[in-house]
Design a protein around this motif. Structure first.
Motif, PDB file in Angstrom:
ATOM      1  N   GLU A  57       0.817  -1.207   0.000  1.00 24.67           N
ATOM      2  CA  GLU A  57       0.000   0.000   0.000  1.00 24.67           C
ATOM      3  C   GLU A  57       0.856   1.265   0.000  1.00 24.67           C
ATOM      4  O   GLU A  57       0.517   2.254  -0.662  1.00 24.67           O
ATOM      5  CB  GLU A  57      -0.932  -0.028   1.217  1.00 24.67           C
ATOM      6  N   MET A  58       1.971   1.227   0.708  1.00 24.83           N
ATOM      7  CA  MET A  58       2.846   2.394   0.747  1.00 24.83           C
ATOM      8  C   MET A  58       3.657   2.543  -0.533  1.00 24.83           C
ATOM      9  O   MET A  58       4.198   3.621  -0.806  1.00 24.83           O
ATOM     10  CB  MET A  58       3.786   2.306   1.947  1.00 24.83           C
ATOM     11  N   ASN A  59       3.759   1.492  -1.315  1.00 23.50           N
ATOM     12  CA  ASN A  59       4.535   1.574  -2.556  1.00 23.50           C
ATOM     13  C   ASN A  59       3.926   2.519  -3.574  1.00 23.50           C
ATOM     14  O   ASN A  59       4.608   2.929  -4.522  1.00 23.50           O
ATOM     15  CB  ASN A  59       4.685   0.184  -3.178  1.00 23.50           C
ATOM     16  N   TYR A  60       2.657   2.866  -3.408  1.00 24.50           N
ATOM     17  CA  TYR A  60       2.038   3.797  -4.349  1.00 24.50           C
ATOM     18  C   TYR A  60       2.504   5.233  -4.135  1.00 24.50           C
ATOM     19  O   TYR A  60       2.188   6.111  -4.946  1.00 24.50           O
ATOM     20  CB  TYR A  60       0.517   3.716  -4.231  1.00 24.50           C
ATOM     21  N   LEU A  61       3.230   5.486  -3.061  1.00 24.81           N
ATOM     22  CA  LEU A  61       3.792   6.814  -2.837  1.00 24.81           C
ATOM     23  C   LEU A  61       4.931   7.076  -3.810  1.00 24.81           C
ATOM     24  O   LEU A  61       5.542   6.144  -4.343  1.00 24.81           O
ATOM     25  CB  LEU A  61       4.299   6.925  -1.398  1.00 24.81           C
ATOM     26  N   PRO A  62       5.275   8.346  -4.032  1.00 26.51           N
ATOM     27  CA  PRO A  62       6.421   8.653  -4.907  1.00 26.51           C
ATOM     28  C   PRO A  62       7.732   8.153  -4.301  1.00 26.51           C
ATOM     29  O   PRO A  62       7.829   7.870  -3.101  1.00 26.51           O
ATOM     30  CB  PRO A  62       6.397  10.187  -4.985  1.00 26.51           C
ATOM     31  N   LEU A  63       8.750   8.078  -5.138  1.00 23.76           N
ATOM     32  CA  LEU A  63      10.058   7.638  -4.678  1.00 23.76           C
ATOM     33  C   LEU A  63      10.592   8.528  -3.567  1.00 23.76           C
ATOM     34  O   LEU A  63      11.161   8.042  -2.589  1.00 23.76           O
ATOM     35  CB  LEU A  63      11.038   7.634  -5.859  1.00 23.76           C
ATOM     36  N   TRP A  64      10.382   9.841  -3.700  1.00 26.52           N
ATOM     37  CA  TRP A  64      10.940  10.758  -2.713  1.00 26.52           C
ATOM     38  C   TRP A  64      10.221  10.677  -1.369  1.00 26.52           C
ATOM     39  O   TRP A  64      10.693  11.240  -0.375  1.00 26.52           O
ATOM     40  CB  TRP A  64      10.929  12.198  -3.239  1.00 26.52           C
ATOM     41  N   ALA A  65       9.094   9.967  -1.323  1.00 27.96           N
ATOM     42  CA  ALA A  65       8.375   9.776  -0.063  1.00 27.96           C
ATOM     43  C   ALA A  65       8.485   8.345   0.437  1.00 27.96           C
ATOM     44  O   ALA A  65       7.754   7.949   1.340  1.00 27.96           O
ATOM     45  CB  ALA A  65       6.897  10.155  -0.228  1.00 27.96           C
ATOM     46  N   GLY A  66       9.408   7.573  -0.134  1.00 30.64           N
ATOM     47  CA  GLY A  66       9.612   6.210   0.327  1.00 30.64           C
ATOM     48  C   GLY A  66       8.844   5.164  -0.434  1.00 30.64           C
ATOM     49  O   GLY A  66       8.922   3.985  -0.099  1.00 30.64           O
ATOM     50  N   GLY A  67       8.077   5.538  -1.472  1.00 30.47           N
ATOM     51  CA  GLY A  67       7.322   4.578  -2.257  1.00 30.47           C
ATOM     52  C   GLY A  67       8.088   4.135  -3.492  1.00 30.47           C
ATOM     53  O   GLY A  67       9.305   4.304  -3.587  1.00 30.47           O
ATOM     54  N   LEU A  68       7.354   3.581  -4.448  1.00 31.73           N
ATOM     55  CA  LEU A  68       7.966   3.073  -5.673  1.00 31.73           C
ATOM     56  C   LEU A  68       7.469   3.789  -6.925  1.00 31.73           C
ATOM     57  O   LEU A  68       7.831   3.398  -8.031  1.00 31.73           O
ATOM     58  CB  LEU A  68       7.693   1.570  -5.822  1.00 31.73           C
ATOM     59  N   ASP A  69       6.644   4.801  -6.778  1.00 30.38           N
ATOM     60  CA  ASP A  69       6.114   5.500  -7.939  1.00 30.38           C
ATOM     61  C   ASP A  69       7.182   6.437  -8.496  1.00 30.38           C
ATOM     62  O   ASP A  69       7.478   7.480  -7.904  1.00 30.38           O
ATOM     63  CB  ASP A  69       4.857   6.284  -7.559  1.00 30.38           C
ATOM     64  N   ASP A  70       7.746   6.060  -9.635  1.00 29.93           N
ATOM     65  CA  ASP A  70       8.792   6.870 -10.257  1.00 29.93           C
ATOM     66  C   ASP A  70       8.259   7.757 -11.372  1.00 29.93           C
ATOM     67  O   ASP A  70       9.029   8.359 -12.123  1.00 29.93           O
ATOM     68  CB  ASP A  70       9.900   5.979 -10.817  1.00 29.93           C
ATOM     69  N   GLY A  71       6.933   7.862 -11.470  1.00 29.11           N
ATOM     70  CA  GLY A  71       6.335   8.701 -12.495  1.00 29.11           C
ATOM     71  C   GLY A  71       6.040   7.990 -13.790  1.00 29.11           C
ATOM     72  O   GLY A  71       5.365   8.546 -14.663  1.00 29.11           O
ATOM     73  N   SER A  72       6.495   6.761 -13.952  1.00 26.92           N
ATOM     74  CA  SER A  72       6.250   6.020 -15.181  1.00 26.92           C
ATOM     75  C   SER A  72       4.886   5.346 -15.210  1.00 26.92           C
ATOM     76  O   SER A  72       4.431   4.907 -16.254  1.00 26.92           O
ATOM     77  CB  SER A  72       7.337   4.953 -15.373  1.00 26.92           C
ATOM     78  N   GLY A  73       4.241   5.256 -14.061  1.00 23.64           N
ATOM     79  CA  GLY A  73       2.950   4.579 -13.983  1.00 23.64           C
ATOM     80  C   GLY A  73       3.046   3.096 -13.737  1.00 23.64           C
ATOM     81  O   GLY A  73       2.024   2.420 -13.565  1.00 23.64           O
ATOM     82  N   GLY A  74       4.264   2.558 -13.702  1.00 23.67           N
ATOM     83  CA  GLY A  74       4.419   1.115 -13.542  1.00 23.67           C
ATOM     84  C   GLY A  74       3.942   0.586 -12.218  1.00 23.67           C
ATOM     85  O   GLY A  74       3.490  -0.561 -12.133  1.00 23.67           O
ATOM     86  N   VAL A  75       4.000   1.398 -11.175  1.00 25.01           N
ATOM     87  CA  VAL A  75       3.577   0.931  -9.856  1.00 25.01           C
ATOM     88  C   VAL A  75       2.080   0.675  -9.822  1.00 25.01           C
ATOM     89  O   VAL A  75       1.585  -0.068  -8.977  1.00 25.01           O
ATOM     90  CB  VAL A  75       3.985   1.966  -8.781  1.00 25.01           C
ATOM     91  N   PHE A  76       1.331   1.265 -10.749  1.00 25.60           N
ATOM     92  CA  PHE A  76      -0.117   1.085 -10.788  1.00 25.60           C
ATOM     93  C   PHE A  76      -0.538  -0.054 -11.707  1.00 25.60           C
ATOM     94  O   PHE A  76      -1.726  -0.292 -11.891  1.00 25.60           O
ATOM     95  CB  PHE A  76      -0.795   2.381 -11.249  1.00 25.60           C
ATOM     96  N   GLN A  77       0.424  -0.744 -12.321  1.00 27.69           N
ATOM     97  CA  GLN A  77       0.113  -1.816 -13.254  1.00 27.69           C
ATOM     98  C   GLN A  77       0.508  -3.153 -12.660  1.00 27.69           C
ATOM     99  O   GLN A  77       1.381  -3.223 -11.787  1.00 27.69           O
ATOM    100  CB  GLN A  77       0.865  -1.594 -14.566  1.00 27.69           C
ATOM    101  N   ASP A  78      -0.125  -4.198 -13.160  1.00 26.40           N
ATOM    102  CA  ASP A  78       0.228  -5.539 -12.736  1.00 26.40           C
ATOM    103  C   ASP A  78       1.598  -5.902 -13.283  1.00 26.40           C
ATOM    104  O   ASP A  78       2.040  -5.406 -14.320  1.00 26.40           O
ATOM    105  CB  ASP A  78      -0.808  -6.555 -13.228  1.00 26.40           C
ATOM    106  N   ALA A  79       2.260  -6.784 -12.578  1.00 25.01           N
ATOM    107  CA  ALA A  79       3.576  -7.237 -13.038  1.00 25.01           C
ATOM    108  C   ALA A  79       3.446  -7.953 -14.383  1.00 25.01           C
ATOM    109  O   ALA A  79       2.449  -8.600 -14.672  1.00 25.01           O
ATOM    110  CB  ALA A  79       4.200  -8.162 -12.007  1.00 25.01           C
ATOM    111  N   ILE A  80       4.475  -7.809 -15.230  1.00 27.21           N
ATOM    112  CA  ILE A  80       4.461  -8.461 -16.539  1.00 27.21           C
ATOM    113  C   ILE A  80       4.525  -9.973 -16.343  1.00 27.21           C
ATOM    114  O   ILE A  80       5.421 -10.474 -15.659  1.00 27.21           O
ATOM    115  CB  ILE A  80       5.651  -7.986 -17.392  1.00 27.21           C
ATOM    116  N   PRO A  81       3.600 -10.720 -16.910  1.00 23.21           N
ATOM    117  CA  PRO A  81       3.631 -12.185 -16.738  1.00 23.21           C
ATOM    118  C   PRO A  81       4.824 -12.779 -17.463  1.00 23.21           C
ATOM    119  O   PRO A  81       5.341 -12.180 -18.407  1.00 23.21           O
ATOM    120  CB  PRO A  81       2.312 -12.633 -17.357  1.00 23.21           C
ATOM    121  N   PRO A  82       5.261 -13.945 -17.057  1.00 16.79           N
ATOM    122  CA  PRO A  82       6.381 -14.587 -17.753  1.00 16.79           C
ATOM    123  C   PRO A  82       6.046 -14.807 -19.220  1.00 16.79           C
ATOM    124  O   PRO A  82       4.984 -15.327 -19.560  1.00 16.79           O
ATOM    125  CB  PRO A  82       6.539 -15.918 -17.012  1.00 16.79           C
TER     126      PRO A  82
END
Length: 803
Positions: free
Chosen positions: A600-625
């Motif tokens: 849940e905290m990963n949706y925060l921006p990188l500068w706030a300790g999350g993983l949202d780097d502005g690319s939108g990838g944090v809001f998408q499902d992981a790429i399947p194999p």
């Protein structure tokens, strides 16, 4: 002589205003706040032009207003000229300010300046006066429009909470929340608007003293019609004010020059912050705004109006404030989303009656994503507690239950008997007893003791007394999943006495203790049978009980320990680095569950300790194999198949330079035959194949490398690697048809230009639509590294799709 509202309350005063000496005896901070206000206004209006060297003349004019308005000193606002440095302005990185140095803009500013001579050393003029009309003014007005709570926040300087807030949720008397029971200081909250409407403001100090108000609420409650008003007329400021706007611009410019920025009201804080954001110089004000938000007990602003604090923190990049407010809104929104029939839009008030505000529109809303993730997590926890295998899924291993399961596996090997019936009865009764405990905990009613009073006094900050409902009644309306999103359920479950709860449980008229005793007796009698499973006959009763038998008293203790670990992990995680980063204390949110997990905290921006780097990838499902592996370094994956055909360079009019990476398979809408985003697919559709199937050229057909050359044939039919699907298809194709000429003939018959399609010639090729490629079982598909076709894939049947 007309008296102000505040002065009228001071019945002991013989003057129409309260003197400085009289106020100072009661509250020296009020006098200090007044003095700071006067000094700040004087520095804005009458600053020394030569205090700051520089080659830029910054201008803010008020002459567009018929009424300039008066500040707290009783005098109108004059036009202001500030000397600044071009290098310092450009170093801020603002495109808006940099654009003001453009030659065309400079000519415009100089025409406005007229024939007057410029001060010595001035080479540039920058007019920071806000526009009087147009789209830019509309945007600025929307940004500077005061939120409701911002206009009401002066009441935080008058409202004195109950003393219980200083103690917090622990009624032992240990003061864990200092200043929580205090009114916000006058220096932070009681500053006036830049058009001061207070009568006798330069003389009357009572405006800066703490008054008695019912809360940080407006006069718009239903009961306010008959109740005395607590908001004086001079505090009813305009939503947008041109004078306030211009004064805020002046403050930002002075801050750029290194002058102190005094934020003594929410109105000024909000306006200055929005002006800095608009001018793209947020770093100039981020320090003062952060100090204003983090100064206790002014931190209550973030809990009462988290939306606007979140909006500011996101624009100014203030990690602690962003995290603090993010947790509040995520939990509140999650509770509303967890209902059986959630509304498309969140209710205007939260379940605890806090009035919501807007926090902006985002392409991907981090708060909504995190709220839904929190609902999923807590729903899973509640489902686990209600599951039949709950004892195996708890975070701490329950030794006695593991022993019980082992015995069950042994007993299950034998036919129906009393021992098996006793085992099943004890197992079912134990699970049912725990489910009953969870169900009773979900029905838990909030206590009407000290903790209930604490929650009530927290909510009276922002809920009018006439509208305040009992939180216990509001909690009763929540569904089970919603209750699992509050701290009350987990705190009640943590404190539950498992031994007492299980001891009073009945199953088919028998208590758990009776069922456990029956099972033990039958188990002892069946020790001969258990010997077949490795146990020894010479084992005494004591050893047998401790090593083989299920001990229900030990089980109860172990279960209680495991449940407490689960609850504490939800209520108070052992490691909460992001909370430590914020360094803030909640004083009005004991009704919320604010412990979000990593996802849940990963949706925060990188500068706030999350993983949202502005690319939108944090809001998408992981790429399947990908079945065939990545087609290239990075995110380029080909999980489907395409059919190869040769591009006719004469028809296309140019040599194709399309590469595997250029095809952009991820953007194709395979299910929509009306839109084909690949030019190659559109202009070289093969006969007998749907137009939504990609037709990719296997290589570049050009004058130097074409199908007529031997090098092309050698490259086409080299042995492919396992992951080279297109090469595999071609190799099998050669096996079936024998030679290159046959392959070329079939390929040419499957290739059609856009002109042929218009002539209707595609009907002749429908027979090839179901053509498939088959692999020989003994074919050698080892990769010798020589294939030049890596990255293309084979669409061997109509069901293949691209992803």
């Amino acid at each position: 002589m007309m008296k102000s509202l505040a002065a009228a309350k001071m019945s002991s005063s013989v003057y129409p205003f309260t003197s400085r000496e009289e106020v100072k005896r009661r509250n020296a901070r009020a006098v200090k706040a007044f003095d700071l206000q006067r000094l700040e206004i004087r520095s804005l209006k009458y600053s020394n032009f030569d205090d700051n060297g520089g080659d830029v003349l910054a201008v803010v004019t008020f002459d567009q207003e018929s009424d300039r308005g008066c500040a707290c000193d009783g005098a109108p606002w004059p036009d202001v000229q500030i000397r600044m440095s071009r290098d310092k302005l450009l170093s801020l990185g603002s495109s808006k300010i940099a654009g003001m140095f453009d030659d065309r803009r400079q000519r415009l500013y100089r025409r406005r300046w007229g024939s007057k001579s410029l001060p010595p050393g001035i080479e540039y003029i920058l007019d920071f006066t806000p526009p009087s009309e147009g789209a830019e003014l509309a945007d600025l007005t929307a940004a500077l429009w005061l939120p409701r709570m911002v206009k009401l926040w002066f009441l935080a300087g008058h409202y004195e909470p109950n003393e219980v807030l200083a103690i917090g949720p622990d009624p032992t008397g240990f003061q864990t929340r200092p200043l929580a029971n205090m009114a916000v200081g006058a220096v932070l909250a009681l500053g006036h608007d830049d058009i001061c409407k207070a009568p006798n403001c330069p003389l009357d100090f009572s405006y800066w003293e703490v008054q008695t108000v019912p809360g940080i609420v407006g006069d718009d409650s239903p009961s306010s019609q008959s109740a005395p008003r607590h908001i004086p007329d001079f505090r009813k400021v305009d939503d947008y004010c041109r004078i306030r706007h211009r004064a805020a611009v002046m403050r930002v410019l002075h801050a750029i020059n290194g002058k102190d920025l005094l934020l003594n009201s929410a109105t000024r804080m909000w306006t200055v912050a929005q002006v800095a954001i608009y001018l793209e110089v947020p770093n100039v004000v981020v320090g003062p705004v952060t100090q204003w938000l983090l100064a206790e007990p002014n931190t209550k602003f973030m809990e009462i109006c988290p939306e606007k604090a979140y909006q500011l923190a996101l624009a100014l990049r203030i990690p602690g404030v962003l995290i603090h407010t993010f947790k509040i809104m995520v939990n509140e929104n999650a509770i509303d989303l967890a209902t059986t029939n959630p509304s498309p839009r969140l209710p205007p008030v939260t379940w605890a009656q806090r009035r919501r505000d807007d926090y902006g529109d985002f392409p991907s809303d981090a708060i909504e994503y995190a709220s839904r993730a929190m609902v999923e997590r807590m729903s899973a926890n509640l489902a686990m507690l209600r599951a039949d295998d709950v004892f195996e899924r708890l975070p701490v291993k329950i030794g006695e239950w593991e022993k019980m399961r082992h015995l069950g596996a042994l007993i299950e090997q034998f036919p129906a008997c009393d021992l098996k019936s006793a085992y099943n009865a004890l197992s079912e009764a134990t699970i049912a007893a725990f489910h009953g405990l969870v169900g009773r905990t979900l029905e838990f009613r909030l206590p009407d003791n000290y903790f209930g009073d604490l929650l009530r006094y927290q909510r009276t900050h922002y809920v009018p007394e006439s509208e305040l409902l009992d939180l216990a009644d509001l909690y009763k309306k929540l569904e089970a999943t919603q209750r699992s999103l509050t701290p009350f359920f987990w705190e009640s479950l943590r404190r539950a006495d498992v031994i007492v709860a299980f001891g009073s449980s009945f199953y088919n008229g028998k208590t758990l203790s009776m069922l456990a005793t029956e099972f033990k007796d039958l188990l002892w009698e069946a020790r001969d049978i258990l010997k077949l499973s490795g146990h020894h006959m010479d084992m005494d009763m004591y050893t047998f009980q401790n090593t083989v038998m299920f001990d229900h008293t030990k089980f109860f203790a172990q279960l209680m320990s495991a449940v407490k670990v689960l609850c504490l992990d939800i209520l108070h995680p052992k490691t909460d680095e992001l909370s430590e980063l914020s360094g803030l204390r909640y004083v009005l949110s004991d009704h919320l569950l604010l412990t979000l997990d990593e996802k849940e905290m990963n949706y925060l921006p990188l500068w706030a300790g999350g993983l949202d780097d502005g690319s939108g990838g944090v809001f998408q499902d992981a790429i399947p194999p990908a079945e065939m592996g990545p087609s290239e370094p990075g995110p380029g994956y080909h999980t489907g198949y395409t059919i190869a055909s040769e591009t006719d360079t004469e028809t296309m009019g140019y040599a194709s330079t399309t590469t595997p990476s250029d095809l952009g398979f991820g953007g194709l809408d395979i299910g929509d035959t009306s839109t084909v985003r690949s030019m190659d697919a559109e202009q070289s559709a093969s006969s007998g194949l749907p137009r939504n199937r990609v037709i990719a050229a296997p290589s570049v057909s050009s004058e130097t490398f074409s199908a007529d050359y031997a090098e092309y044939a050698d490259a086409m039919f080299l042995v492919p690697a396992h992951h080279q699907a297109h090469g595999q298809a071609l190799a099998s194709y050669v096996e079936n048809y024998g030679d290159h000429d046959a392959a070329s003939q079939i390929t040419e018959s499957a290739t059609m230009t856009a002109t042929d399609m218009e002539d209707g010639s595609s009907e002749e090729a429908q027979g090839d639509e179901d053509m498939e490629f088959f692999f020989e079982d003994d074919m050698d598909l080892s990769d010798d590294g020589s294939s030049t076709l890596d990255g293309f894939e084979d669409a061997s049947d109509d069901s293949a799709t691209l992803s």
